[in-house]
Structure formats: structure tokens, C-alpha cells
Design a protein around this motif. Structure first.
Motif, PDB file in Angstrom:
ATOM      1  N   ASP A   1       0.796  -1.089   0.128  1.00 34.30           N
ATOM      2  CA  ASP A   1       0.051   0.148  -0.087  1.00 34.30           C
ATOM      3  C   ASP A   1       1.010   1.115   0.045  1.00 34.30           C
ATOM      4  N   ALA A   2       0.530   2.165  -1.000  1.00 32.19           N
ATOM      5  CA  ALA A   2       1.649   3.297  -1.230  1.00 32.19           C
ATOM      6  C   ALA A   2       1.507   4.278   0.206  1.00 32.19           C
ATOM      7  N   ALA A   3       0.406   4.193   0.693  1.00 31.96           N
ATOM      8  CA  ALA A   3      -0.045   5.204   1.860  1.00 31.96           C
ATOM      9  C   ALA A   3       0.428   4.733   3.072  1.00 31.96           C
TER      10      ALA A   3
ATOM     11  N   HIS B   1      -1.854   2.550  -5.408  1.00 29.43           N
ATOM     12  CA  HIS B   1      -2.366   3.796  -5.023  1.00 29.43           C
ATOM     13  C   HIS B   1      -3.215   4.243  -6.057  1.00 29.43           C
TER      14      HIS B   1
ATOM     15  N   HIS C   1       0.893   3.897  -9.677  1.00 26.69           N
ATOM     16  CA  HIS C   1       1.594   2.928  -9.123  1.00 26.69           C
ATOM     17  C   HIS C   1       2.848   2.753  -9.502  1.00 26.69           C
TER      18      HIS C   1
ATOM     19  N   THR D   1       0.494   9.719  -0.352  1.00 26.01           N
ATOM     20  CA  THR D   1       1.356   8.559  -0.392  1.00 26.01           C
ATOM     21  C   THR D   1       2.423   8.953   1.115  1.00 26.01           C
TER      22      THR D   1
ATOM     23  N   HIS E   1      -4.840   0.464  -8.807  1.00 23.71           N
ATOM     24  CA  HIS E   1      -5.553   1.752  -8.836  1.00 23.71           C
ATOM     25  C   HIS E   1      -6.854   1.955  -7.978  1.00 23.71           C
TER      26      HIS E   1
ATOM     27  N   TRP F   1      -9.668   2.366  -5.317  1.00 21.35           N
ATOM     28  CA  TRP F   1      -9.876   3.389  -4.121  1.00 21.35           C
ATOM     29  C   TRP F   1     -11.026   3.244  -3.343  1.00 21.35           C
TER      30      TRP F   1
END
Length: 411
Positions: free
Chosen positions: A81-83, A223, A227, A270, A372, A374
Motif C-alpha cells: 500500500d503506497a499510503a 495507490h 502505481h 502517499t 488503482h 480506491w
């Protein structure tokens, strides 16, 4: 036309697709002429992933041993997970993957792949490579296809049993065919931009990556806005970084320019450490992702398009090079299976390849949608990945990585 010339294969393009095809045809006793438009062979892009379905073929062609000293065998594909930088899933590669699929999963610098193929082709006495050569004309010949080539101010006439278009997503050969026959078309901008950077492992950016990703794996950060895929190349001395965002069309080519604010804007939300990596990896090179979807890949007269020239795809399944390698090897095998009927061999080859390519395209589209995602969709994705064991994730790829060309038996 003497027997050697009647079996000759002419190839436009000396990238991965063209060189693989040349080696595969030469192994089956065909004289091969390759015409490459660039004055010298230079690899476009940076890193490349070669899954077992591709390395199995490279091993059969004698190329793998040349590549292995320069490549890296990643231990896994890791989704993060980018966050939060939390790990979402892990697909085992390394020795476990090689045992499962019968060939290694490799990551390498594209230049090293090109060099291995070029060296193998140079060792084949039946392969002639001409650089700085542009195919300017096509015509039917009594026993195949004839081409006119301009090279260093001189005109070359070449002919053979088969003409293979391996000149990439912006294929000039495909454009010529589109004028001559229906069913061939131009590439189309996908609406996606690819951003690439290669950073030394010992640089600030390399150290930044080591804090957020696995240095011995292929790591993909997910994200909604972008990505990022990162993995080691050049024996681990550098990392290849590739980010993908939405964007407007920019100039065609492998080394374009786009506003870096597009990438930084897509990364809102992020983890700070990941944002720091992207900033330190600058400057990024951007290029537009073009795709090719057309009704035909072959003509009865003896012309076949392979790789990106036939079916350029988005990179979200990491199979562009692998599909080109499969195309090339299977085409050479099919022509060998139908030596007296090139038209039939091309028709059978295309009919067998289309379902495979379509399935890979669907996998790439699914990956992009998942990566991608959300809101509730992302939450559902994470729950599914959390409950899916690594063994099952690997099994989901058996159809892709375990592929081998089918033998066609004539009745």
C-alpha cells in the motif's frame, strides 16, 4: 530463386522480438537478414521483467546463459500500500518459482537483454544484421516477399519466404501494410504515461528505496492515482523505478518529456518515505504508453507482425517482452511445421496466438483496476489479498508463467 534464398526470412527490427525471431529461424536452418533502422543497436527503456514463459524460450535458444551473469533472480513479487507501506500480498519467485514453472523469473537492464540476444545472433552464421537500414518498399515475389531497403545512401533489394515485422509499437512496416491492405492500423495513445528512473543502489535514492521496498524483490506500490514498480538490475548495483499515471499525450518515443508535477500530483496521500524516494530519484523520463489493436497480424503473401508491432499492450501484466519472445519462437516453430505452405503456417500461428494475447490483455486490465482501486473497492481488494495464501497467488499464474507452445499435428 535458389533453395537458400527461397527459405530466407527477412526481419524488420532488431529489438527483442526481431533478434529472438532471427535466432529461432536460424536454428531451424533459415538464412536470416535483419534490417534495423537505427544506426546502432540501443536498448529503449531501462529495466525489464522476464517471467518463466520467456526465460524458458531464451534457454532453449542458448541466450539465457549469456544473460544470467547480468540479471537478478528476485525472491518474490511484493504488493504494498503506497499510503501505509504495509505489505498486501507476496507471490514467491526465486527457487520456489523456478521449481514450480521450470524456468527462472529474472529482472534485468534492457541493455543486458539486448546484448545477450545480439551476441547469440552474432554467433549464428546464417544471420546477417544491417543497421541504419530502413524498409521503404514491399512487393510480392514469386516465392514470397520482396523488400526494398535504404541503407547508408544505397539501395538494397531483399527477398525471402517470409517478412517479419518486429519494429515495435510505432512500426513503419505496419503503416505500409495499412496503406496496402485492410485490417492493419496505427497505434493509439492509452491515456497513460510511464515515468522511468534508474538509481544506483549506493545513491541517496537507492538508500531511500531500501527503506520502503524489498531490495531483492519486485515491489509494486499501489495507490488510486498511480502505481510504482521497483526492482534491482545490473546484478543488484542499481534499481529500476517505473511509475504509471494518467496524462495527456506527449511526443511519441521512448525518451519524452512531461511536467513532473503530473507525477507528484498523482502521489498525494502517499507515505512520506515513498514521496522522498520519488523526489530523490529525479530526473524522471516520461514516455506515452501506446497500444496496438488490429484485425490482422499476417498476410497470405508471407508477412507477419510480432511483438509490439502486432499487439502492443500496456505494461500492467509485465508481459510485453515475454509475448514478443513467445511470438517469435512460436512463429519459427510453426513455419517449420508447415514448410511447404507459409500461408497456412502464418494463419495457424495467428489463430493460436490471439487467444493467448487476449488473455494477457485481460490480466493487465485487471491488474490496473486492482492497483488503482480506491475507497470500498480498495478495502475489498486488501481483504481478498490478505486471505489469499501465497501458494494460491502463485497458482493463479500457472497459465501465464507455465506456458509452452503446443505442437500442431497435421491430419
Amino acid at each position: 530463386m535458389n533453395d537458400a534464398r527461397s527459405r530466407q526470412v527477412v526481419i524488420a527490427g532488431a529489438g527483442i522480438a526481431g533478434l529472438t525471431a532471427a535466432i529461432a529461424f536460424a536454428e531451424r536452418g533459415h538464412p536470416v537478414q535483419i534490417f534495423e533502422q537505427a544506426p546502432r543497436l540501443e536498448a529503449a527503456g531501462a529495466g525489464i521483467q522476464l517471467s518463466p514463459n520467456a526465460t524458458r524460450i531464451l534457454r532453449q535458444l542458448g541466450v539465457l546463459d549469456r544473460l544470467l551473469p547480468h540479471a537478478v533472480r528476485p525472491e518474490a513479487v511484493v504488493l504494498k500500500d503506497a499510503a501505509t507501506l504495509s505489505e498486501l500480498a507476496r507471490v514467491p519467485l526465486g527457487q520456489a518459482g523456478e521449481s514450480r514453472w521450470g524456468a527462472p523469473y529474472l529482472v534485468a537492464h534492457r541493455a543486458d537483454v539486448q546484448a545477450a540476444l545480439t551476441a547469440q545472433a552474432a554467433g549464428c552464421r546464417d544471420i546477417e544484421l544491417v543497421t541504419g537500414a530502413r524498409v521503404t518498399g514491399l512487393a510480392n515475389a514469386p516465392q514470397g516477399v520482396a523488400v526494398t531497403v535504404e541503407a547508408d545512401g544505397r539501395r538494397i533489394e531483399a527477398s525471402g519466404q517470409l517478412l517479419v515485422g518486429a519494429d515495435g509499437v510505432w512500426s513503419s512496416l505496419r503503416e505500409k501494410l495499412a496503406v496496402m491492405e485492410p485490417g492493419f492500423g496505427k497505434s493509439r495513445f492509452s491515456g497513460e504515461l510511464a515515468w522511468r528512473a534508474t538509481v544506483p543502489a549506493e545513491s541517496a535514492a537507492g538508500e531511500a528505496f531500501a527503506t520502503v521496498g524489498a531490495t531483492d524483490c519486485v515491489t509494486t506500490f499501489l495507490h488510486p492515482g498511480f502505481h510504482l514498480v521497483a526492482y534491482p538490475v545490473s546484478q543488484g548495483s542499481a534499481f529500476n523505478l517505473a511509475a504509471f499515471t494518467r496524462g495527456k499525450r506527449i511526443a511519441e518515443g521512448w525518451s519524452g518529456h512531461a511536467d513532473p508535477a503530473i507525477l507528484s500530483g498523482a502521489m498525494r496521500g502517499t507515505a512520506p518515505a515513498l514521496a522522498r524516494l520519488v523526489a530523490q530519484a529525479s530526473p524522471w523520463t516520461a514516455f506515452p504508453i501506446h497500444t496496438v489493436a488490429q484485425q490482422r497480424w499476417t498476410t497470405p503473401a508471407g508477412i507477419a507482425l510480432i511483438g509490439d508491432a502486432a499487439h502492443a499492450m500496456t505494461p500492467f501484466a509485465a508481459q510485453g517482452a515475454a509475448m514478443a519472445i513467445e511470438d517469435a519462437a512460436m512463429l519459427a516453430g510453426m513455419v517449420a511445421d508447415f514448410p511447404d505452405d507459409p500461408g497456412q503456417s502464418l494463419a495457424v500461428w495467428e489463430n493460436l496466438r490471439r487467444p493467448r494475447i487476449a488473455k494477457v490483455l485481460r490480466r493487465g486490465a485487471l491488474n490496473r483496476l486492482a492497483w488503482h482501486a480506491w475507497g470500498p473497492v480498495a478495502i475489498a481488494r486488501n481483504l481478498v489479498l490478505a486471505t489469499r495464501p501465497a501458494e494460491k497467488l502463485a497458482a493463479d499464474l500457472d497459465w501465464l508463467y507455465g506456458w509452452e507452445a503446443r505442437k500442431v499435428v497435421r491430419r
